[in-house]
Every structure is written in C-alpha cells, then in structure tokens.
Scaffold this active site. Structure first.
Site, short mmCIF file in Angstrom:
data_model
loop_
_atom_site.label_atom_id
_atom_site.label_comp_id
_atom_site.label_asym_id
_atom_site.label_seq_id
_atom_site.Cartn_x
_atom_site.Cartn_y
_atom_site.Cartn_z
N LYS A 154 0.83 -1.21 0.00
CA LYS A 154 0.00 0.00 0.00
C LYS A 154 0.86 1.26 0.00
O LYS A 154 0.42 2.32 -0.45
CB LYS A 154 -0.98 -0.02 1.18
CG LYS A 154 -0.33 0.05 2.55
CD LYS A 154 -0.36 1.42 3.15
CE LYS A 154 0.25 1.48 4.54
NZ LYS A 154 1.63 0.97 4.67
N THR A 211 -3.53 5.78 4.12
CA THR A 211 -2.20 6.17 3.65
C THR A 211 -2.28 7.03 2.40
O THR A 211 -1.45 7.91 2.19
CB THR A 211 -1.35 4.91 3.38
OG1 THR A 211 -1.38 4.09 4.53
CG2 THR A 211 0.09 5.28 3.09
#
Lengths: 296, 296
Positions: A154, A211
């Site tokens: 990610k 994120t």
C-alpha cells in the site's frame, strides 16, 4: 534517547504527545534481550540488526515479538516475519502489526483499529489481549503473508496517490487509482498464496485509504514531491523520514516478476522514482490503458 | 433552464464551467420522448415522473437510457433500473452510471473513471462507446444489481464518515470505518445476489473512497452537520442540495431486514438522523463492538 527521556516527549516525530510516566527509556538492547515480549518498531533496513541484538540466547518458547515495520528487507526482499524467524530462537511467537494507524493520531487517542497478523492464532490473540483498548482496537488475522503483503504494497500506491495529488488531480482520480491499486496488491498477494479477504480488511483497504489520503503519510508526501520533479533521494531528504514505499517498489517488482504478475501502477511509480520519467506521462499511461469490462 | 441557457453555465451547482456551445437546453420533455438515447440525471424521487414523461409511445428496441441517480425510489425502495424498466417500453436498453465522478471535477476534465452497469453487455458498451474520452474513462459491468447496490449504499457510509469528521476523529478512524463500510455493503449486495467483485470495483471501493473523503460530497457534509447536532432535515436545508443517502438509509434497513442481513453502520446512521441519538454515542457503539478475528 537522552533527549526524549529528558523531555518525556519525542519532539521530532511526535511533538505534543507526553509519554506515560511508567515508560522507561533506554538504548540498551541487552535489556530487550531479557524481555519476554518485544515490539520492534524500527525501519525495515534496521530490522535484522536490531532483532539479532535483541534476540538473546534463551529458548523461544514463551517469547513473543511484534513487528511494526511494513515492507521488505532491502536487497534481500525478505518479509519482516521471515527476518524475525531467522534471528529469534526457534519457538518465538512472531507477529506483525498492520492497519491504518498513523502515530500522530494514535498518540492522541483518536479511535484506531489495527490488525495483528500471525500464523499461530494464539500469538495474535496474546498481542490483542495486551494492546487492545477502547481507542486502539486490535483484530487478529492468521493470514500473516497477506497482512504483510498488503501492508507493504500500500505504500507504493500511496506514492502514486501523492503523484496524483502533486499533479493537481482530484478526488475522482484518486478513487479510481485506489480501486486499481487494491486490485494490484491483491493480485500479487493471491499469487503468493495469501487469502483474498485479507486485502479487504484493515491491512488492505483500511490502511490503503488512510495512507493515500492522509496528510500524515510520508509515502504520499514523497509522491507529491516527485510530482514536483524531485528524485526519490531528493524527496526523502526533503521529508527527513524513512519512506518504506521506495524500497518496496523495487522489491515488489522483483517478486512480481518471479511470479509472472503484472503491477502496472508499481511499474509507473518505479519509472518516476528511478528512471526520471515525467510524472504526468506516467499517470497518462496508467489512465490511458484500454477501457474494458470491469466485470463481464 | 432559462438562467443556465442565458449564462451558458450552471451558476448554482457548477459555477465556472462553461457549457459546450453545441449543448441545447430545454425544459420540454416531449423532445426527450423522441430521443433514441437518454441520460436521466434527476434525483431518485423524481425518476419515475421524469422517466414516464420521457418514455414516449414508440418501441423500446434501439432506445437506450442511462440513469445517473444513485439510490432507491423513496417509499417503494425500488431500484432505479427497475423504475426505468417499468416506465420505458419493453426492449429499451437500461443502464446505470456509477463510480467516483463528482461533477465539480468531471466538468474540469480531471481524470475520472466510471462504470456503466447493464444486464445486457451490448447496452453497457454502447454507452461506453458514446461517453468514453481520455479524461472520462468508461468501464462496463453486467452485474447491474451489484453496481446499483454499491452506488446507493456508499452514500450511507459517507454520512457516517461525515459524522466521524464532524466529531474530530482522524484518518485512522476513517480507514477503519471504510473497511467495515465496504464489508457491510458487500454483505447486503451478496445476499441480494450481486457479484462480490463488483464491490471491489469503481462503483464499490472507488466511489466509497471518493465520497467519504471528498469536500464535494454532499452526503459526507450532511454527516458533518449531523455531528454538530443538526437533524437530517436541518442538514439538508443547510446544504441546499439533495442528499440521497438519507432516504437510502431507510431503504437499506428495510431491504436488509427482509433478507436477514445486519447493517451496523447504517443502523447507527439511522439512529442519529431519525431518532436523535448523540453522534458520539453512535460512533462509540460502532467502535465498541467486541474485538474478534478479522480472518481466522
């Protein structure tokens, strides 16, 4: 350590959060070597050295280690859990911490949900019992491989999201990017043997969303700087913090090549970071792939 | 219509975006009744009336209608595609438009990816051929039920995300909320017969991310106002725009009850919007559910 101990606050990385009085600060890893329970929160590149020093000589049974780093060992592209397995005595319970949990918010008791991944469920639930509070909710997942893969990759998508932001693209663009990013992550993870549902959990979609949208994300910030024309090294120098996504970009492409998996977003991030490709060109090529059925 | 025609700009809802010269503006639905291809972009509550007026008398074969509204018909909780099926002549190609596509960005050529859902793939690809550009990328999906369910229910999660924002919670909290939100949406969708992969596509995770994080999202904004203590009606009055998520909250709970599916987030949103429950209490109950294995 001396500065943080004197101020009872980490003024560089977590200003404004007072450390609990019962927290003892030391730089002595011999102390760690005598602890039954360890949380290793050091960058991926320092993991093996610190783990080796903290491992000690005793039996592994009864000891438990939780790794907070997300990514692969630079150069060897070894998963963090495998680094710990190699460094700690046999029988040590190895687990990893993942999920959307920027320290800037955890330190301020903002409600956070995380996942502890471990092959042995008893290891995961032991950390759950230890760490779970009303504001810091701990779930467990025995798909350790999936949790580590989702947590690592990610950061690459977050760099792409930062490039997107830096180029002035919008919320629509980011929604599409995250959709394809999650597909890319789970495609690699499933090829490696991870379970699909892990990618739709906290370590997958949860951490990806946070994120890729948070102002606290260092990886997203590196992407923003890359969009302004800075190289990977310049962007890291500017942010002054570790950015695991850069090294993960390299590792992920090597792992994907070994398994015959395509990672279109990761490839474009690599081209921008390492080959000087114009960010706008990279995004245009990503968006410009042929339109096709999403589900037929 | 007169104001927009005179200004060549919708100054209320899309200020600063000049309408193309070739776009003809009219309030005459008789004209629509003679068109082979229609895009219906009216709120869910007006869909049946407008569709009925635009349907005309001719044969359905060769005609295609694309619905841009996301939600259920208020009161009857009928899906938009079913409303169109009922109002247009048999044989009309019915499709819906979904995916992360705030008009404020589409109108400015910000890269956007959408999905056209239709049971007949030829209907979906016909709209893809018609609408696809380099900045507005159109994918297709024959899981019409899944696309409609995802598109509708994400507005409820967006209200919850707005409550989260309004209470001052952070990016960590939102990442966890979206993870559970997507699980909730796909649980209902799969119970209805939708395909799981649709929820991980543009209409699912893509639109969910964008709607829950964007400043353009009206549903998220209603949640923010609810967190400040405004009722649903007051919040809508304040934003001055339709907020499909409010009515969808009611419809979703009714549909879920019929199918024996639990929707914990939707239930808390309903309690805040319709029963005066304190937003902080609703969020606390959501977060406070027992910690358990995410994947065992």
């Amino acid at each position: 350590v001396r500065e943080v101990a004197a101020a009872r606050e980490n003024r560089v990385y977590l200003p404004g959060v007072r450390l609990p009085a019962e927290l003892e600060l030391t730089a002595d890893l011999q102390l760690a070597a005598r602890c039954e329970i360890l949380v290793l929160a050091v960058p991926t590149g320092a993991q093996r050295e610190v783990a080796g020093a903290a491992a000690g000589q005793g039996r592994g049974e009864g000891r438990r280690v939780l790794c907070a780093a997300k990514g692969y060992e630079p150069g060897t592209r070894t998963r963090m859990s495998a680094v710990l397995e190699a460094e700690f005595p046999a029988g040590t319970g190895i687990a990893v911490l993942a999920g959307p949990s920027h320290a800037e918010e955890v330190g301020r008791d903002i409600p956070t949900s995380v996942v502890v991944g471990a092959v042995r469920e008893s290891v995961a639930t032991a950390f759950q019992d230890l760490l779970h509070t009303s504001a810091f909710r701990v779930y467990t997942n025995t798909d350790l491989l999936g949790v580590e893969t989702a947590a690592a990759l990610k950061n690459v998508i977050a760099i792409a999201a930062g490039i997107c932001d830096g180029l002035g693209f919008g919320d629509n663009t980011k929604g599409a990017l995250l959709t394809r990013g999650l597909a890319e992550i789970s495609r690699l993870g499933e090829a490696l043997g991870a379970r699909p549902e892990t990618f739709f959990g906290l370590a997958g979609i949860g951490d990806l969303v946070t994120t890729c949208t948070s102002s606290h994300s260092r990886n997203r910030r590196v992407g923003e700087l890359a969009a302004q024309g800075l190289s990977a090294a310049e962007a890291v120098a500017r942010t002054g913090q570790a950015c695991e996504g850069i090294e993960t970009t390299r590792s992920a492409l090597e792992i994907a090549a070994e398994h015959g998996v395509e990672l279109p977003i990761t490839e474009q991030v690599a081209a921008v970071l390492f080959a000087g490709k114009a960010p706008a060109q990279a995004l245009a090529e990503l968006m410009g792939r042929d339109a096709k059925p999403e589900v037929r």
